[in-house]
Design a protein around this motif. Structure first.
Motif, PDB file in Angstrom:
ATOM      1  N   ILE A   1      31.520 -47.479 -60.513  1.00 60.80           N
ATOM      2  CA  ILE A   1      32.796 -46.780 -60.327  1.00 60.80           C
ATOM      3  C   ILE A   1      32.626 -45.503 -59.503  1.00 60.80           C
ATOM      4  N   PHE A   2      31.666 -44.673 -59.899  1.00 60.32           N
ATOM      5  CA  PHE A   2      31.568 -43.363 -59.251  1.00 60.32           C
ATOM      6  C   PHE A   2      31.044 -43.502 -57.820  1.00 60.32           C
TER       7      PHE A   2
ATOM      8  N   ASN B   1      22.495 -53.183 -56.163  1.00 67.37           N
ATOM      9  CA  ASN B   1      23.068 -53.115 -57.503  1.00 67.37           C
ATOM     10  C   ASN B   1      22.482 -54.257 -58.337  1.00 67.37           C
ATOM     11  N   ARG B   2      22.339 -54.008 -59.636  1.00 68.57           N
ATOM     12  CA  ARG B   2      21.778 -55.042 -60.529  1.00 68.57           C
ATOM     13  C   ARG B   2      22.558 -56.352 -60.375  1.00 68.57           C
ATOM     14  N   THR B   3      23.887 -56.257 -60.413  1.00 65.54           N
ATOM     15  CA  THR B   3      24.724 -57.442 -60.169  1.00 65.54           C
ATOM     16  C   THR B   3      25.056 -57.438 -58.679  1.00 65.54           C
TER      17      THR B   3
ATOM     18  N   LYS C   1      28.535 -57.048 -56.793  1.00 65.42           N
ATOM     19  CA  LYS C   1      29.160 -55.711 -56.705  1.00 65.42           C
ATOM     20  C   LYS C   1      28.605 -54.924 -55.514  1.00 65.42           C
TER      21      LYS C   1
ATOM     22  N   LEU D   1      23.124 -44.501 -61.725  1.00 69.87           N
ATOM     23  CA  LEU D   1      22.805 -45.476 -62.768  1.00 69.87           C
ATOM     24  C   LEU D   1      23.022 -44.856 -64.138  1.00 69.87           C
TER      25      LEU D   1
ATOM     26  N   LYS E   1      23.724 -36.982 -62.811  1.00 72.66           N
ATOM     27  CA  LYS E   1      23.540 -36.229 -64.051  1.00 72.66           C
ATOM     28  C   LYS E   1      23.976 -37.051 -65.255  1.00 72.66           C
TER      29      LYS E   1
ATOM     30  N   GLN F   1      27.421 -31.408 -59.571  1.00 74.32           N
ATOM     31  CA  GLN F   1      28.177 -30.753 -58.494  1.00 74.32           C
ATOM     32  C   GLN F   1      28.893 -29.475 -58.913  1.00 74.32           C
TER      33      GLN F   1
ATOM     34  N   TRP G   1      27.610 -48.756 -71.265  1.00 76.73           N
ATOM     35  CA  TRP G   1      26.539 -47.784 -71.504  1.00 76.73           C
ATOM     36  C   TRP G   1      27.100 -46.449 -71.994  1.00 76.73           C
ATOM     37  N   ARG G   2      28.405 -46.196 -71.762  1.00 75.79           N
ATOM     38  CA  ARG G   2      29.013 -44.986 -72.340  1.00 75.79           C
ATOM     39  C   ARG G   2      29.462 -45.233 -73.784  1.00 75.79           C
TER      40      ARG G   2
HETATM   41  N1  NAP Z   1      28.906 -36.178 -61.226  1.00 75.48           N
HETATM   42  C1  NAP Z   1      29.990 -36.652 -61.796  1.00 75.48           C
HETATM   43  O1  NAP Z   1      31.020 -35.988 -61.910  1.00 75.48           O
HETATM   44  C2  NAP Z   1      29.973 -38.067 -62.305  1.00 75.48           C
HETATM   45  C3  NAP Z   1      31.167 -38.736 -62.610  1.00 75.48           C
HETATM   46  C4  NAP Z   1      31.074 -40.066 -63.043  1.00 75.48           C
HETATM   47  C5  NAP Z   1      29.836 -40.688 -63.180  1.00 75.48           C
HETATM   48  N2  NAP Z   1      28.713 -39.987 -62.888  1.00 75.48           N
HETATM   49  C6  NAP Z   1      27.391 -40.606 -63.026  1.00 75.48           C
HETATM   50  O2  NAP Z   1      27.267 -41.708 -62.146  1.00 75.48           O
HETATM   51  C7  NAP Z   1      26.448 -42.713 -62.713  1.00 75.48           C
HETATM   52  C8  NAP Z   1      27.191 -44.051 -62.681  1.00 75.48           C
HETATM   53  O3  NAP Z   1      28.372 -43.920 -63.451  1.00 75.48           O
HETATM   54  P1  NAP Z   1      29.591 -44.934 -63.266  1.00 75.48           P
HETATM   55  O4  NAP Z   1      30.722 -44.368 -63.991  1.00 75.48           O
HETATM   56  O5  NAP Z   1      29.751 -45.299 -61.851  1.00 75.48           O
HETATM   57  O6  NAP Z   1      29.052 -46.187 -64.113  1.00 75.48           O
HETATM   58  P2  NAP Z   1      29.148 -47.724 -63.803  1.00 75.48           P
HETATM   59  O7  NAP Z   1      30.418 -48.048 -63.113  1.00 75.48           O
HETATM   60  O8  NAP Z   1      28.821 -48.419 -65.084  1.00 75.48           O
HETATM   61  O9  NAP Z   1      27.965 -47.944 -62.752  1.00 75.48           O
HETATM   62  C9  NAP Z   1      26.639 -48.026 -63.142  1.00 75.48           C
HETATM   63  C10 NAP Z   1      25.904 -48.965 -62.227  1.00 75.48           C
HETATM   64  O10 NAP Z   1      24.547 -49.049 -62.673  1.00 75.48           O
HETATM   65  C11 NAP Z   1      24.152 -50.401 -62.771  1.00 75.48           C
HETATM   66  N3  NAP Z   1      23.264 -50.583 -63.938  1.00 75.48           N
HETATM   67  C12 NAP Z   1      23.612 -50.565 -65.228  1.00 75.48           C
HETATM   68  N4  NAP Z   1      22.521 -50.750 -66.012  1.00 75.48           N
HETATM   69  C13 NAP Z   1      21.492 -50.933 -65.175  1.00 75.48           C
HETATM   70  C14 NAP Z   1      20.120 -51.168 -65.378  1.00 75.48           C
HETATM   71  N5  NAP Z   1      19.592 -51.289 -66.608  1.00 75.48           N
HETATM   72  N6  NAP Z   1      19.348 -51.285 -64.286  1.00 75.48           N
HETATM   73  C15 NAP Z   1      19.877 -51.195 -63.050  1.00 75.48           C
HETATM   74  N7  NAP Z   1      21.168 -50.960 -62.800  1.00 75.48           N
HETATM   75  C16 NAP Z   1      21.966 -50.826 -63.857  1.00 75.48           C
HETATM   76  C17 NAP Z   1      25.393 -51.185 -62.990  1.00 75.48           C
HETATM   77  O11 NAP Z   1      25.180 -52.475 -62.483  1.00 75.48           O
HETATM   78  P3  NAP Z   1      25.975 -53.757 -63.007  1.00 75.48           P
HETATM   79  O12 NAP Z   1      27.039 -53.957 -61.993  1.00 75.48           O
HETATM   80  O13 NAP Z   1      24.975 -54.870 -63.029  1.00 75.48           O
HETATM   81  O14 NAP Z   1      26.504 -53.443 -64.382  1.00 75.48           O
HETATM   82  C18 NAP Z   1      26.468 -50.371 -62.269  1.00 75.48           C
HETATM   83  O15 NAP Z   1      26.692 -50.792 -60.947  1.00 75.48           O
HETATM   84  C19 NAP Z   1      26.080 -42.228 -64.105  1.00 75.48           C
HETATM   85  O16 NAP Z   1      24.827 -41.618 -64.063  1.00 75.48           O
HETATM   86  C20 NAP Z   1      27.129 -41.159 -64.415  1.00 75.48           C
HETATM   87  O17 NAP Z   1      26.656 -40.164 -65.291  1.00 75.48           O
HETATM   88  C21 NAP Z   1      28.770 -38.706 -62.440  1.00 75.48           C
END
Ligand code: NAP
Length: 345
Positions: free
Chosen positions: A12-13, A35-37, A40, A75, A98, A126, A168-169
């Motif tokens: 998503i992010f 990406n793992r999948t 995507k 991740l 983070k 950020q 994971w959240r």
């Molecule tokens: N700085 C900010 O303001 C902010 C805001 C939001 C998020 N974030 C950070 O951004 C990161 C991603 O968040 P998100 O919301 O985008 O989550 P998300 O949509 O769940 O994305 C996570 C990605 O990681 C992959 N993944 C999950 N488990 C894995 C594993 N064991 N090995 C390898 N890849 C794996 C997933 O692949 P699959 O497609 O296979 O599930 C997915 O594409 C997190 O660290 C979060 O803390 C930061």
């Protein structure tokens, strides 16, 4: 030539926030994805105009690619140590999202890896780049010695939060769940202004089942400077205004930095004087806030171009401190709110 960014974790992010920022900056180009999948990563590549040949099947290959100048990893953060280790193995600069890691032992390993390497390695907090920080710091000398502060970031539970559905959240491996997820941003901001935290006394509590763990935090801090204050954080309440502010009390006045989302612009309001009789008129400064994501990418690009890790504004050691404050708060709460020292890396 723009730096070629390899995106690891196209969730998503990455899609909603990093991609538009990377595309908007002339010094960067989204060039590869993994990406793992894989489906995507394919969809992300299409959106990002990344060639199909630059969608990788495994982590080692994207990190090792000679067509990638640095890795941007988004991740679940329990994966951060492994992706940083891989980046170091292939001599590739890397930023990871983070909080720095899922727990302090992983975070400590990241700090050690980064300190032993010459590579620029950054943690994407950020909020450390907000212009409000600079504006508050300009006013700080006017209010004398800093005695104390109140930091408050509270808001209503948002059932439409797009991040909530990520498994994971809901079952967080990272300590404190949402408290570390968003809390490290708040703590980056607070410590950029007032310096590091020494001890924490806290009470935490779980309000929402979907949070997976405790989701509100009420605490008092003693800073290394000797200042004392309160830190309140949580977005799990019933209907209430979303409100984010920091009040700083000095021997010669006070400052209120209000960056609540309801305001047209964040404000810094201050008054000076040693007591109520000597109080000056209040002065309010409206802040033209920057896009903090853009600023953090510009900062990392500069460090990569210069091959100079000292330019990275949020290196692992700094991000460690923010997670260590959350760890201390959780430990304190589990001990009935006792004063708990913030661990060093
Ligand atoms: N700085 C900010 O303001 C902010 C805001 C939001 C998020 N974030 C950070 O951004 C990161 C991603 O968040 P998100 O919301 O985008 O989550 P998300 O949509 O769940 O994305 C996570 C990605 O990681 C992959 N993944 C999950 N488990 C894995 C594993 N064991 N090995 C390898 N890849 C794996 C997933 O692949 P699959 O497609 O296979 O599930 C997915 O594409 C997190 O660290 C979060 O803390 C930061």
């Amino acid at each position: 030539m723009p730096l070629r960014v390899g995106i690891v974790g196209t969730g998503i992010f990455a899609t909603d926030s990093h991609l538009p920022v990377i595309q908007s900056l002339p010094e960067l180009k989204p060039s590869a994805a993994y990406n793992r999948t894989k489906s995507k990563a394919d969809a992300f590549a299409e959106k990002a105009s990344i060639e199909a040949a630059e969608v990788y099947e495994n982590l080692d290959d994207i990190v090792a690619s000679s067509k990638v100048d640095f890795i941007d990893a988004l991740l679940p953060v329990q994966n951060n140590v492994n992706v940083i280790r891989t980046a170091i193995k292939f001599n590739k600069p890397i930023v990871v999202e983070k909080p720095i890691a899922a727990n302090l032992s992983q975070a400590r390993e990241i700090v050690e890896l980064a300190e032993a390497s010459k590579l620029p390695i950054g943690i994407l907090e950020q909020w450390a780049f907000f212009n409000g920080i600079t504006e508050v710091k300009k006013v700080l000398p006017k209010i004398g010695d800093i005695i104390s502060f109140t930091y408050k970031a509270t808001g209503p539970w948002n059932p439409d939060n797009k991040y909530m559905a990520t498994p994971w959240r809901q079952n967080p491996e990272h300590i404190g769940g949402y408290l570390s997820d968003g809390g490290v941003h708040q703590l980056a901001l607070l410590t950029e202004i007032l310096g590091e935290v020494d001890t924490v006394s806290a009470q935490t509590k779980q309000v929402r089942e979907l949070s997976g763990t405790d989701d509100i935090l009420f605490s008092t801090f003693k800073l290394k400077s000797g200042a004392i204050g309160t830190f309140t954080y949580g977005s799990a309440f019933g209907a209430t205004d979303k409100s984010t502010s920091l009040t700083i009390y000095g021997t010669n006045g006070s400052i209120v930095y209000d960056f609540s989302p309801s305001l047209p612009k964040p404000t810094v309001t201050y008054q000076t004087g040693g007591n109520s009789k000597e109080a000056s008129e209040k002065t309010t400064i409206e802040i033209d806030e920057v896009n903090a994501l853009e600023e953090e990418f510009k900062n990392f690009a500069e460090a990569v171009k210069a091959k100079d890790k000292s330019l990275v504004r949020v290196p692992p050691a700094k991000a460690f401190h923010h997670l260590a404050i959350i760890a201390a708060a959780l430990e304190s709460s589990s001990n009935g709110g006792s004063s708990t020292k913030v661990e060093l890396p």
